[in-house]
Motif scaffolding. Structure first.
Motif, PDB file in Angstrom:
ATOM      1  N   ILE A 161       0.633   6.466  -4.337  1.00 18.97           N
ATOM      2  CA  ILE A 161      -0.237   6.962  -3.263  1.00 18.97           C
ATOM      3  C   ILE A 161      -0.166   8.478  -3.129  1.00 18.97           C
TER       4      ILE A 161
ATOM      5  N   HIS B 226       4.573   4.633  -4.345  1.00 16.11           N
ATOM      6  CA  HIS B 226       4.482   6.094  -4.446  1.00 16.11           C
ATOM      7  C   HIS B 226       3.296   6.612  -5.268  1.00 16.11           C
TER       8      HIS B 226
ATOM      9  N   ALA C 240       9.249   9.574  -3.898  1.00 12.56           N
ATOM     10  CA  ALA C 240       9.543   9.045  -2.565  1.00 12.56           C
ATOM     11  C   ALA C 240      11.029   8.753  -2.468  1.00 12.56           C
ATOM     12  N   MET C 241      11.520   8.671  -1.243  1.00 14.20           N
ATOM     13  CA  MET C 241      12.949   8.446  -1.036  1.00 14.20           C
ATOM     14  C   MET C 241      13.417   7.139  -1.660  1.00 14.20           C
TER      15      MET C 241
ATOM     16  N   CYS D  16      -7.209   6.879   5.674  1.00 18.71           N
ATOM     17  CA  CYS D  16      -6.243   6.215   6.568  1.00 18.71           C
ATOM     18  C   CYS D  16      -5.002   5.830   5.776  1.00 18.71           C
ATOM     19  N   ILE D  17      -3.824   6.126   6.352  1.00 14.13           N
ATOM     20  CA  ILE D  17      -2.586   5.798   5.652  1.00 14.13           C
ATOM     21  C   ILE D  17      -1.912   4.556   6.229  1.00 14.13           C
ATOM     22  N   GLY D  18      -2.574   3.923   7.196  1.00 13.01           N
ATOM     23  CA  GLY D  18      -2.038   2.669   7.737  1.00 13.01           C
ATOM     24  C   GLY D  18      -0.688   2.817   8.415  1.00 13.01           C
ATOM     25  N   CYS D  19      -0.477   3.953   9.081  1.00 12.47           N
ATOM     26  CA  CYS D  19       0.832   4.179   9.703  1.00 12.47           C
ATOM     27  C   CYS D  19       0.939   3.471  11.041  1.00 12.47           C
TER      28      CYS D  19
ATOM     29  N   ARG E 180       0.816  -1.218   0.000  1.00 10.34           N
ATOM     30  CA  ARG E 180       0.000   0.000   0.000  1.00 10.34           C
ATOM     31  C   ARG E 180       0.846   1.264   0.000  1.00 10.34           C
ATOM     32  N   ARG E 181       2.150   1.165   0.221  1.00 11.16           N
ATOM     33  CA  ARG E 181       2.946   2.379   0.356  1.00 11.16           C
ATOM     34  C   ARG E 181       3.626   2.828  -0.940  1.00 11.16           C
TER      35      ARG E 181
ATOM     36  N   LYS F 170      14.000  16.010   0.182  1.00 11.80           N
ATOM     37  CA  LYS F 170      13.026  15.835  -0.897  1.00 11.80           C
ATOM     38  C   LYS F 170      12.223  17.109  -1.085  1.00 11.80           C
TER      39      LYS F 170
ATOM     40  N   HIS G 241      10.689   5.139   6.260  1.00  8.23           N
ATOM     41  CA  HIS G 241      10.261   6.413   5.677  1.00  8.23           C
ATOM     42  C   HIS G 241      10.207   6.205   4.180  1.00  8.23           C
ATOM     43  N   ASP G 242       9.384   6.950   3.484  1.00  5.60           N
ATOM     44  CA  ASP G 242       9.448   6.862   2.028  1.00  5.60           C
ATOM     45  C   ASP G 242       9.025   8.148   1.347  1.00  5.60           C
ATOM     46  N   CYS G 243       7.734   8.463   1.360  1.00  2.60           N
ATOM     47  CA  CYS G 243       7.307   9.596   0.521  1.00  2.60           C
ATOM     48  C   CYS G 243       7.743  10.941   1.085  1.00  2.60           C
TER      49      CYS G 243
ATOM     50  N   GLN H 124      -4.022   8.147  -3.700  1.00  6.41           N
ATOM     51  CA  GLN H 124      -4.150   7.288  -2.527  1.00  6.41           C
ATOM     52  C   GLN H 124      -5.373   6.385  -2.655  1.00  6.41           C
TER      53      GLN H 124
ATOM     54  N   ILE I 145       1.864  10.909   3.212  1.00 13.99           N
ATOM     55  CA  ILE I 145       0.763  10.154   2.624  1.00 13.99           C
ATOM     56  C   ILE I 145       1.029   8.650   2.533  1.00 13.99           C
ATOM     57  N   CYS I 146       2.292   8.228   2.481  1.00 17.98           N
ATOM     58  CA  CYS I 146       2.531   6.791   2.300  1.00 17.98           C
ATOM     59  C   CYS I 146       2.350   6.007   3.586  1.00 17.98           C
ATOM     60  N   GLY I 147       2.513   6.671   4.729  1.00 17.03           N
ATOM     61  CA  GLY I 147       2.310   5.992   6.006  1.00 17.03           C
ATOM     62  C   GLY I 147       3.508   5.183   6.459  1.00 17.03           C
ATOM     63  N   ALA I 148       4.631   5.314   5.785  1.00 18.09           N
ATOM     64  CA  ALA I 148       5.795   4.511   6.160  1.00 18.09           C
ATOM     65  C   ALA I 148       6.449   5.023   7.447  1.00 18.09           C
TER      66      ALA I 148
END
Lengths: 666, 233, 249
Positions: free
Chosen positions: A74, A72, A239-240, C160-163, A69-70, A279, C56-58, A164, C62-65
């Motif tokens: 999203i 990018h 995203a990173m 919900c971003i599922g974090c 689900r993560r 970023k 971490h990502d976005c 998303q 918004i990504c919830g990471a």
């Protein structure tokens, strides 16, 4: 090498139907015997994995994130285009096709784009059936908004979180198949290589990011839906973790890389604030509907602002240069992304930039606030000359339209955009280029497919807003499920692909060696140290404006830096554990090669088109000038260890249904 | 999972039982309070006889008997369920935070329902031992009203709170217990509605307000009784 | 700014961990919290130490990471933001900052500050979808009108971003806000109705199996949720579950 794009016969509008009716099918019993690997779980990957599993194939899906689900996808904000014509404004499949071709500056394949427009309507039906909560009107029917540069309202949206919602829809379809056991999901796995057996893609080597274990996975076909490579610039809205590695590994194994230099640079992003910046954040394009873009007219004023001695609100109207309105009176602040970005760069390069770094322009809502305030005062029968009242009313209107964006801006910059103009600057956002694919989305390596942003197919030299989501889902839900069967029908008697073949041995060994080399390197500098330098070269010399001299310099600088990287990079920790620095190192190593190829591609394409602007190819007024006579082709590159010496393979583009015109926004 | 298990053992079902028993006990509190407020009536108006007759009615009437058994069961279920939930909840976070700031996001009484409930349970035991046990099994004085033998719970109660050595302590324990009950109710009342899913944006504010008032007024009136007996009567 | 950091370091899932002190200078107030950690990691790498691992990502919320329990709260002191949107101007020079992973039995630590939230995926797999094939041959999107009010409420739940901040903040490590957001999204839409009963029963059952705690309506989750998912969703799920339990065969 000769490229066959496998475009079906017949008139444009019948090609896809004809093709679907004539491809080979695989019977349900045989589908159970066939394995497919999908790399990436964004819109294209998740939708492809779910659809293929539903059809009966055994799917293995891979993502480097901790959950599919993560991905990018999203983060996409604005919306998704579809030729539904719900608004009765004359929209049609043809118009969506035409807008997309024209928006791409006539560098995309007609047949692919037409198919995209054709299936766009199904996407909306599908997503609604899956429970995606699109915005609705009071009557309970779906709402639409308009988007940059087109004359109809065909964009479906879910507030500022359309990506998303669509991704979660695809993720839920994927989850359903995981629960059924039809998809085996590998989270926190990174694809390290494609394995080619007898000329066909037959599997991948993946690294379990938690344990560090290097694994072999075999399949009858491999789908790469691994996204774009904007992070080659280090700073981007990606995203990173977004990276080119999966696509690049495919490229190294023989797949051609098409139009790598076509990069979309989005004009409205929050500017860089310091060296530590990791970023960039996008501010929706919709802001340009009401915001006016300007810089000071006089250099002294710009310098004073940069030094903090002058505030933008102290400058009178006549001391400001609304350069977009000045240069493009017809479209003003609403010119397409590439044009707006270049104009901002031009002003900043000339010394008129406004933040500390000199790399920002103003996006000002003061006149919108006043205009809306007066309107409200008039409607409510209040005093239109009461300045305070007008501003208060105007702020309310602006807040109702852009409240969440203003809030986001304030969170990041600590500036209140209601009181002082926003500062914005262009940033890398999307990459139109990618793996070369034919009409079936198959690369030139049999059995190796590329979908979504990872391929090059539908956006030409410039992507229109709200088209990326459309393409990702179209590829995954509606195109690949048909076209992949045509290929796999030849594999019904193959049986399971063994992973103990010499090809797998070889590929795994290469991966292991590379990891060992990086971890064992006795360098002193971090991966980011090199990535930042690479990004800077790319941004300065292969960014918004490119010229022969700069590109040639960039090619040699990148090659030198790459060499230094391999000597000097330091990767702490070991290979047998969760090691994000090692992940980064592997990705950046590929960016180094890609960056050089991008420069090479940009160097060879001596015209300006879409997001690719060559300073040598412009009109007298400084506008981009396409060269249809010499460059109406797709540049597909074959891998070379020295990317700047890669072999160019051309796919000539034929336009039989549209007439090539010059875009003008004057 | 079978539907039967669904109604008894799932985390949500346990919350239903918690909520239902809790709300039933709220009703009990109202009834109990209504009876006990008779202790505040002036003695010259026949408060003693009225209260003792009421006490006899409450211990002998068959309908009341059924209700009282329901009350015992509710208390038991509420306690057992509370213990089971608390154990499960503790297991859900084996490693605690080195530094936690729960006050930033929630009210303390909502987080200490188990503790508050335990205090109330201890109070209930003391309270039953002081009055209910004596009422049922003695020792307690009896006397006749209109040829009917009644137990003199009234005098026992008054004496308990006015006792020279233990009266003040008992009054303090009762008042503190009622404050604890108040905090328990302020969260518990509205929480029960949420747990049952009886939630609507339009009506929830009413439930919240009623819950707050309920949690303040009922314990305050209960607390008033020992205070009145000890300090005023 | 100079800051004192107390960070949870743990080699791997089975290793024992501890809080370790770090000092960091030259923190700019305009940095995001994760950029501050990037700077710390650069510092650690140059000293030959292992950098701190975190998800971490976005980096745009918004990504919830990204997760992190910062100074006693998931995603730190701000409201309506994720850790990546938290900026250092929320802190003062000389502050001590505690940084810990989200804590829950169902979220085992992978390494340092990184936890495994795949329990959420398994809950979605147990029923967080509408069982419709992706053929595209469904009915026209506008064939079933949906009340705007319901569509909007479904959207709000679906953001919900599922974090996992709800789990991290809950004193019981309960996942009710997460699960109820998904249940609510589908229970508010006509497309979700045919499987509504099975969905809620299965998702709650999976939630329990994963070892999350119960909801005691403290409301902490709602306060800490970066997307402002309402507690109302939990009540809605309670209602749906009750209905399903009472009326399923």
């Amino acid at each position: 090498m000769k490229l066959d794009s496998k475009i079906p016969e017949g008139p444009l509008k019948d090609k896809w139907t004809y093709h679907k009716n004539n491809v080979n099918l695989v019977s349900p019993a045989n589908k159970r015997q066939i394995d497919v690997i999908v790399v990436g779980t964004g819109l294209a990957g998740a939708s492809a994995a779910a659809s293929l599993a539903e059809m009966g194939y055994n799917v293995s899906a891979f993502c480097f994130q901790d959950s599919p689900r993560r991905a990018h996808s999203i983060a996409a904000q604005g919306g998704i285009n579809a030729a539904k014509n719900y608004q009765n404004d004359g929209d049609s499949t043809y118009r969506l096709f035409y807008d997309t071709i024209k928006g791409g500056d006539y560098r995309a394949r007609e047949a692919n784009v037409y198919r995209l427009a054709e299936v766009s309507a199904n996407i909306i039906d599908q997503c609604v059936a899956q429970g995606v909560p699109f915005a609705r009107e009071y009557g309970g029917l779906l709402d639409n908004r308009s988007f940059g540069g087109v004359q109809v309202s065909r964009t479906f949206y879910a507030k500022g979180q359309t990506g998303q919602q669509l991704l979660l829809g695809a993720y839920s379809a994927l989850s359903r198949q995981i629960a059924k056991g039809k998809v085996k999901m590998y989270n926190r796995h990174e694809m390290m290589d494609v394995v080619i057996v007898d000329g066909k893609a037959r599997g991948i080597i993946a690294r379990n990011l938690v344990t560090g274990e290097v694994e072999r996975h075999s399949a009858h076909a491999v789908v790469l839906a691994s996204g774009g490579y904007g992070n080659v610039f280090f700073l981007s809205t990606n995203a990173m973790g977004s990276n080119v590695s999966a696509a690049w590994k495919a490229h190294k194994r023989g797949a051609l890389m098409a139009n790598p230099c076509f990069t979309q640079i989005h004009p409205t992003c929050i500017p860089v604030s310091g060296d530590y910046q990791s970023k960039l954040t996008l501010m929706s394009e919709s802001l340009r509907n009401d915001g006016r873009i300007w810089v000071p007219k006089k250099k002294e004023d710009a310098e004073a602002i940069r030094a903090g001695k002058l505030k933008p609100t102290q400058l009178a109207e006549e001391e400001r240069d609304y350069y977009l309105e000045r240069r493009y009176p017809a479209f003003g602040n609403l010119v397409p992304r590439d044009v707006a970005s270049r104009a901002a760069k031009e002003r900043c390069d000339a010394g008129f930039g406004v933040n500390k770094t000199g790399q920002a322009v103003y996006l000002d809502f003061a006149s919108a606030i006043e205009r809306y305030g007066k309107e409200q005062a008039h409607m409510k029968g209040l005093n239109e000359n009461d300045k305070e009242l007008v501003i208060k009313l105007g702020k309310e209107v602006v807040a109702s339209k852009y409240g969440n964006l203003f809030q986001m801006y304030e969170k990041i910059t600590d500036d209140n955009p209601y009181e002082t103009p926003m500062m914005i600057y262009p940033a890398v956002h999307y990459t139109m280029g990618g793996l070369w694919v034919d009409y079936n989305l198959m690369t030139n390596v049999p059995g190796l497919y590329a979908a979504g942003e990872a391929n090059f197919s539908d956006h030409g030299a410039n992507r229109l807003g709200a088209s990326a989501l459309m393409q990702g889902l179209a590829d995954g839900y509606f195109v690949l499920p048909y076209t992949i069967g045509d290929y796999l029908s030849g594999d019904i008697r193959t049986g399971k692909i063994p992973t103990d073949s010499k090809e797998f041995d070889q590929a795994e060994k290469e991966v292991q060696d590379r990891i060992k080399k990086l971890v064992g390197n006795k360098g002193t500098k971090s991966v980011d140290h090199f990535h930042k330098q690479l990004g800077l070269i790319m941004w300065n010399k292969c960014g918004m404006a490119r010229n022969e001299k700069g590109l040639k310099e960039a090619i040699s600088e990148i090659a030198a830096l790459r060499e230094e990287f391999w000597k000097e990079v330091k990767v702490p920790g070991s290979a047998n554990e969760m090691n994000p620095e090692l992940e980064k190192a592997c990705r950046v190593a590929d960016f180094f090669e890609l960056g050089e190829l991008m420069c090479k591609d940009a160097l060879e394409r001596k015209e300006s088109c879409g997001g690719h602007f060559r300073e040598e190819s412009k009109t007298e007024e400084g506008e981009a000038m396409r060269d249809d006579e010499n460059f109406t082709f797709v540049s597909a590159w074959a891998y070379n260890e020295k990317p700047s010496e890669s072999e160019l393979v051309k796919e000539e583009l034929k336009f039989e249904n549209v007439e090539l015109k010059t875009r003008s926004y004057k | 999972m079978s539907q039967v298990a669904g109604l008894f053992n799932s985390s949500l079902a346990r919350k239903y039982w918690m909520a239902l028993t809790g709300l039933f006990l709220c009703l009990f509190l109202v009834g109990h309070l209504a009876g006990n407020l008779q202790l505040l009536l002036p003695l010259e108006d026949g408060a003693k006889d009225q209260f003792n007759l009421y006490a006899k009615f409450m211990t002998t009437n068959p309908v009341v008997k059924i209700l009282s058994y329901l009350t015992y069961i509710s208390i038991l279920l509420h306690v057992v369920d509370g213990i089971v939930l608390t154990i499960r909840n503790r297991k859900a976070r084996p490693q605690k935070y080195a530094y936690n700031k729960p006050g930033a996001n929630s009210a303390w009484n909502s987080r200490f329902m188990g503790f508050l409930g335990t205090v109330i349970l201890v109070f209930i035991v003391l309270h039953l031992n002081a009055f209910w046990a004596k009422m049922h099994w003695g020792p307690i004085d009896t006397y006749m009203i209109d040829g009917e033998e009644v137990k003199d719970l009234y005098t026992l109660t008054i004496a308990s709170f006015q006792d020279a050595s233990a009266g003040l302590g008992m009054t303090i324990v009762y008042v503190i217990s009622m404050i604890v009950l108040g905090f328990h109710l302020v969260h518990g009342f509205q929480s029960a509605f949420r747990s049952m899913g009886w939630n609507h944006p339009k009506y929830m504010p009413i439930v919240m307000t009623v819950g707050k008032l309920f949690g303040i007024i009922i314990p305050a009136l209960f607390a008033l009784i020992p205070i009145y007996i000890h300090f005023i009567l | 700014m100079k800051l004192n950091l107390k960070i949870w370091r743990q080699k791997g899932p089975n290793a024992s961990g501890k809080m370790v002190d770090y000092q960091i200078d030259e923190v700019s107030p305009d940095m995001s919290f994760l950029e501050m950690l990037d700077v710390l990691n650069e510092q650690l790498i140059s000293k030959g130490d292992e950098p701190v691992v975190f998800d971490h990502d976005c980096r745009e919320g918004i990504c919830g990471a990204c997760s992190l329990h910062i100074n006693g709260e998931p995603h730190g002191p701000g409201r309506g933001i994720t850790t990546c949107q938290l900026h250092m101007r929320s802190f003062k020079d000389g502050d001590t900052i505690y940084i810990e992973p989200f804590r829950a039995k169902a979220f085992p630590v992978v390494k340092d500050l990184m936890v495994d939230r795949s329990a959420f995926d398994r809950i979605i797999q147990s029923g967080g979808y509408v069982s419709v094939n992706t053929s595209g041959n469904t009915i026209d999107a506008n064939a079933t009108p949906v009340r705007k009010e319901n569509a909007d409420a479904a959207f709000d739940a679906a953001t919900c971003i599922g974090c996992g901040a709800c789990v991290a903040s809950c004193k019981n490590a309960s996942a009710m806000l997460f699960v109820s957001a998904k249940v609510s999204q589908f229970s508010l839409l006509p497309q979700g109705q045919p499987e509504a009963k099975e969905r809620v029963m299965n998702m709650v059952s999976q939630m329990d199996e994963e070892g999350f705690g119960n909801c005691t309506n403290t409301g902490a989750c709602e306060v800490e949720c970066p997307k402002g998912i309402s507690l109302e969703n939990i009540a809605r799920m309670n209602r749906e579950y009750l209905k399903a339990s009472l009326t399923s065969k």
